[in-house]
Enzyme design. Structure first.
Site, mmCIF file in Angstrom:
data_model
loop_
_atom_site.group_PDB
_atom_site.id
_atom_site.type_symbol
_atom_site.label_atom_id
_atom_site.label_comp_id
_atom_site.label_asym_id
_atom_site.label_seq_id
_atom_site.Cartn_x
_atom_site.Cartn_y
_atom_site.Cartn_z
ATOM 1 N N HIS A 221 18.805 -20.622 -81.646
ATOM 2 C CA HIS A 221 18.982 -19.556 -82.623
ATOM 3 C C HIS A 221 20.808 -19.355 -83.175
ATOM 4 O O HIS A 221 21.256 -20.396 -83.744
ATOM 5 C CB HIS A 221 19.691 -18.479 -81.374
ATOM 6 C CG HIS A 221 20.113 -16.537 -80.964
ATOM 7 N ND1 HIS A 221 20.002 -16.361 -82.006
ATOM 8 C CD2 HIS A 221 20.070 -15.763 -80.180
ATOM 9 C CE1 HIS A 221 20.180 -15.065 -82.130
ATOM 10 N NE2 HIS A 221 20.469 -14.214 -80.831
ATOM 11 N N HIS A 260 13.838 -18.622 -90.967
ATOM 12 C CA HIS A 260 13.912 -16.653 -89.784
ATOM 13 C C HIS A 260 13.361 -16.282 -89.696
ATOM 14 O O HIS A 260 11.885 -16.227 -90.425
ATOM 15 C CB HIS A 260 14.827 -15.858 -91.291
ATOM 16 C CG HIS A 260 15.937 -15.179 -89.807
ATOM 17 N ND1 HIS A 260 15.307 -13.861 -89.688
ATOM 18 C CD2 HIS A 260 17.321 -14.802 -89.966
ATOM 19 C CE1 HIS A 260 16.180 -13.681 -89.254
ATOM 20 N NE2 HIS A 260 17.508 -13.907 -89.209
ATOM 21 N N ASP A 311 23.764 -20.196 -90.766
ATOM 22 C CA ASP A 311 24.681 -20.945 -89.909
ATOM 23 C C ASP A 311 24.302 -22.534 -90.813
ATOM 24 O O ASP A 311 25.158 -23.221 -90.228
ATOM 25 C CB ASP A 311 22.798 -21.543 -88.541
ATOM 26 C CG ASP A 311 23.516 -20.489 -87.831
ATOM 27 O OD1 ASP A 311 24.260 -19.301 -87.144
ATOM 28 O OD2 ASP A 311 23.006 -20.795 -86.506
HETATM 29 C C1 LIG Z 1 21.724 -16.759 -87.044
HETATM 30 C C2 LIG Z 1 20.300 -17.372 -86.337
HETATM 31 O O1 LIG Z 1 20.340 -17.229 -85.438
HETATM 32 S S1 LIG Z 1 19.177 -17.618 -87.932
HETATM 33 C C3 LIG Z 1 18.601 -18.471 -87.242
HETATM 34 C C4 LIG Z 1 19.154 -19.896 -86.432
HETATM 35 N N1 LIG Z 1 18.223 -20.943 -86.096
HETATM 36 C C5 LIG Z 1 17.604 -22.396 -86.758
HETATM 37 O O2 LIG Z 1 17.848 -22.597 -87.900
HETATM 38 C C6 LIG Z 1 16.295 -23.365 -85.995
HETATM 39 C C7 LIG Z 1 15.460 -23.258 -87.538
HETATM 40 N N2 LIG Z 1 14.236 -22.342 -87.903
HETATM 41 C C8 LIG Z 1 13.586 -22.307 -86.791
HETATM 42 O O3 LIG Z 1 12.789 -22.590 -86.295
HETATM 43 C C9 LIG Z 1 12.653 -20.989 -87.018
HETATM 44 O O4 LIG Z 1 13.301 -20.534 -88.769
HETATM 45 C C10 LIG Z 1 12.907 -19.281 -86.606
HETATM 46 C C11 LIG Z 1 13.911 -19.806 -85.028
HETATM 47 C C12 LIG Z 1 14.744 -19.210 -87.194
HETATM 48 C C13 LIG Z 1 11.652 -18.800 -86.873
HETATM 49 O O5 LIG Z 1 11.132 -18.626 -86.356
HETATM 50 P P1 LIG Z 1 9.691 -18.362 -86.344
HETATM 51 O O6 LIG Z 1 9.258 -16.688 -86.956
HETATM 52 O O7 LIG Z 1 9.010 -18.670 -85.531
HETATM 53 O O8 LIG Z 1 8.771 -19.403 -88.278
HETATM 54 P P2 LIG Z 1 8.674 -18.813 -89.247
HETATM 55 O O9 LIG Z 1 7.085 -17.892 -88.222
HETATM 56 O O10 LIG Z 1 8.680 -18.298 -90.077
HETATM 57 O O11 LIG Z 1 7.214 -20.396 -89.415
HETATM 58 C C14 LIG Z 1 6.933 -20.481 -90.995
HETATM 59 C C15 LIG Z 1 6.566 -22.001 -90.332
HETATM 60 O O12 LIG Z 1 7.469 -22.854 -91.110
HETATM 61 C C16 LIG Z 1 7.778 -23.686 -90.288
HETATM 62 N N3 LIG Z 1 9.167 -24.006 -90.223
HETATM 63 C C17 LIG Z 1 9.920 -22.788 -89.973
HETATM 64 N N4 LIG Z 1 11.484 -23.188 -89.836
HETATM 65 C C18 LIG Z 1 11.479 -24.246 -89.823
HETATM 66 C C19 LIG Z 1 12.577 -25.564 -90.430
HETATM 67 N N5 LIG Z 1 14.045 -25.040 -89.779
HETATM 68 N N6 LIG Z 1 12.176 -26.563 -90.794
HETATM 69 C C20 LIG Z 1 11.043 -26.984 -90.623
HETATM 70 N N7 LIG Z 1 10.379 -26.207 -90.488
HETATM 71 C C21 LIG Z 1 10.506 -24.712 -90.893
HETATM 72 C C22 LIG Z 1 7.117 -23.284 -89.229
HETATM 73 O O13 LIG Z 1 7.420 -24.829 -87.495
HETATM 74 C C23 LIG Z 1 5.905 -22.588 -88.831
HETATM 75 O O14 LIG Z 1 5.121 -24.630 -89.173
HETATM 76 P P3 LIG Z 1 3.673 -23.859 -88.784
HETATM 77 O O15 LIG Z 1 3.179 -23.073 -89.477
HETATM 78 O O16 LIG Z 1 3.194 -25.214 -89.159
HETATM 79 O O17 LIG Z 1 3.858 -23.523 -87.182
HETATM 80 O O1 LIG Z 2 17.909 -12.325 -86.426
HETATM 81 C C1 LIG Z 2 17.746 -13.728 -85.664
HETATM 82 O O2 LIG Z 2 16.548 -13.278 -85.296
HETATM 83 C C2 LIG Z 2 18.192 -14.194 -85.886
HETATM 84 C C3 LIG Z 2 19.984 -14.363 -86.799
HETATM 85 O O3 LIG Z 2 19.486 -13.967 -88.216
HETATM 86 C C4 LIG Z 2 20.817 -13.102 -85.881
HETATM 87 O O4 LIG Z 2 20.905 -13.041 -84.526
HETATM 88 O O5 LIG Z 2 21.648 -13.464 -86.632
#
Ligand SMILES: CC(=O)SCCNC(=O)CCNC(=O)[C@H](O)C(C)(C)COP(=O)(O)OP(=O)(O)OC[C@H]1O[C@@H](n2cnc3c(N)ncnc32)[C@H](O)[C@@H]1OP(=O)(O)O
Ligand SMILES: O=C([O-])CC(=O)C(=O)O
Length: 375
Positions: A221, A260, A311
């Site tokens: 997050h 996301h 981010d």
């Molecule tokens: C402001 C915020 O909070 S924005 C979010 C900030 N967090 C990050 O940047 C952390 C990196 N990103 C992630 O971990 C994820 O994309 C999350 C937590 C944001 C969303 O998670 P989910 O909704 O479960 O992702 P989603 O279902 O779209 O993932 C689909 C596939 O893409 C992959 N994937 C998603 N994000 C990434 C990534 N950043 N790098 C590599 N692979 C990824 C997943 O591993 C998944 O693969 P799989 O099907 O083989 O397991």
């Molecule tokens: O909506 C989410 O899951 C994460 C995010 O981008 C935020 O909190 O700004």
């Protein structure tokens, strides 16, 4: 459009109502109380957005002036809170400092049980978070007990002032303003949902915010902006970054700052902060961090159709303004507090305790075996 896996993590399920925000709807997909994020980031002040979220409408001039005056007045730290901050070691995680700061304030300025001062509790936290983090940072890292009351008109300028010991230039104050607007609110994300669950038990504002800080801290997050910076810094050129990211993807490693839970094609906040990061890169004549960030972004899109989220370009933008990486996520708190508190108010206004069911996957009913008989 990429397919979203539904189900696990409550993905795709509607868990309640809100009038605060849309995420992923038509257009850019992000609106605060019906106002498009692009327009707010271009034209508004963060304090106006805070007022909009917390009070339901944009303030008029007199209301905004009063609101800013109130925030300026709330920047001081009670002595007991200073003492607590002074006892937190320099190697503590700054998000833990924020969590403790919010919680300690709840002991000193406890919200009334009938919530009649909920707006004051939220405004006080909005005013005091930059003071909390900078007081701790200056004391633990530089041995200085700083004065936390400045005359800066904005939360962003106030933060940079306390951090650097001087008022920021116009560009930096503007970027902080945009950044705080972009991070202010995002519907039922993990930290906001934490705050709402806590609010649904009729708990106090400080408990809701303290819990939300804990959820925001994680690298999946809010903590992703710090991890993105750490990743960018491991490369010394765009070519090296391109190769490195290919390798990480082959090894199935996660790249922080991408993907996301709701957006499937783009995060509308990315283009906005990216543009400001570019301006800052020009200001400091950067020839590495920005090109490396762009290289990572294009590999991620070309190879995985994964886009930079809010981010990713925040990392380089904050770095260009001389902000230490470990303070990145606390800035998110200074902003998101507004969304959290608005959700707490919304939950309280139409409350039912949040208590879903679990699907049981454990053993069938078993007989209790006395300890002497167990193998
Ligand atoms: C402001 C915020 O909070 S924005 C979010 C900030 N967090 C990050 O940047 C952390 C990196 N990103 C992630 O971990 C994820 O994309 C999350 C937590 C944001 C969303 O998670 P989910 O909704 O479960 O992702 P989603 O279902 O779209 O993932 C689909 C596939 O893409 C992959 N994937 C998603 N994000 C990434 C990534 N950043 N790098 C590599 N692979 C990824 C997943 O591993 C998944 O693969 P799989 O099907 O083989 O397991
Ligand atoms: O909506 C989410 O899951 C994460 C995010 O981008 C935020 O909190 O700004």
């Amino acid at each position: 459009m990429a397919e979203k896996k539904m189900g696990a993590g409550l993905r795709g399920m509607v868990a309640g109502e809100t009038a605060l925000c849309t995420v992923g709807k038509e257009g850019t997909g992000l609106t605060y109380r019906g106002y498009d994020i692009e327009e707010l980031a271009e034209k508004a002040r963060f304090e106006e957005v805070a007022y909009l979220l917390l009070h339901g409408k944009l303030p008029n001039k007199a209301e905004l002036d009063d609101y800013i005056a109130k925030i300026k007045k709330g920047r001081g730290l009670p002595q007991a809170l200073r003492e607590v901050l002074e006892r937190i070691p320099a190697d503590a995680h700054p998000m833990d400092v924020m969590r403790t700061g919010a919680s300690m304030l709840g002991n000193l300025e406890t919200e009334a049980e009938d919530f009649s001062d909920q707006d004051d509790a939220a405004d006080r936290l909005l005013a005091v978070f930059p003071s909390i983090i900078c007081y701790w940072y200056q004391y633990s890292h530089n041995g200085k007990r700083i004065e936390t009351e400045t005359d800066d008109e904005s939360v962003g300028a106030h933060f940079l002032h306390l951090l650097h010991g001087k008022a920021p230039n116009e560009l930096h104050a503007r970027v902080m303003n945009v950044s705080l607007i972009l991070y202010a609110e995002h519907e039922f994300n993990a930290s906001t949902f934490t705050a709402r669950v806590c609010a649904s038990t009729l708990s106090d504002m400080h408990s809701c915010i303290t819990g939300a800080i804990g959820s925001l801290r994680g690298p999946l997050h809010g903590g992703a902006n710090e991890k993105a910076m750490a990743l960018i810094e491991t490369f010394s050129s765009a070519d090296e970054a391109t190769q490195g990211i290919h390798g990480m993807l082959e090894r199935k490693e996660k790249i922080m700052g991408f993907g996301h839970a709701v957006y499937t094609e783009r995060d509308p906040r990315n283009a906005i902060i990216k543009e400001w990061s570019k301006k800052l890169a020009e200001e400091v004549s950067d020839t590495t961090l920005y090109p490396i960030s762009e290289a990572i972004e294009s590999v991620m899109w070309n190879e995985k159709k994964l886009f930079a989220n809010a981010d990713f370009f925040h990392a380089s933008a904050y770095n260009f303004m001389g902000i230490p990486t470990k303070l990145f996520t606390p800035i998110f708190v200074m902003s998101r507090l507004t969304g959290w508190a608005a959700h707490v108010k919304e939950q309280r206004a139409k409350n039912r305790i949040i208590r879903p069911n679990a699907e049981y996957v454990g053993p069938e009913l078993q007989r209790y075996v006395p300890i002497e008989e167990r193998s």
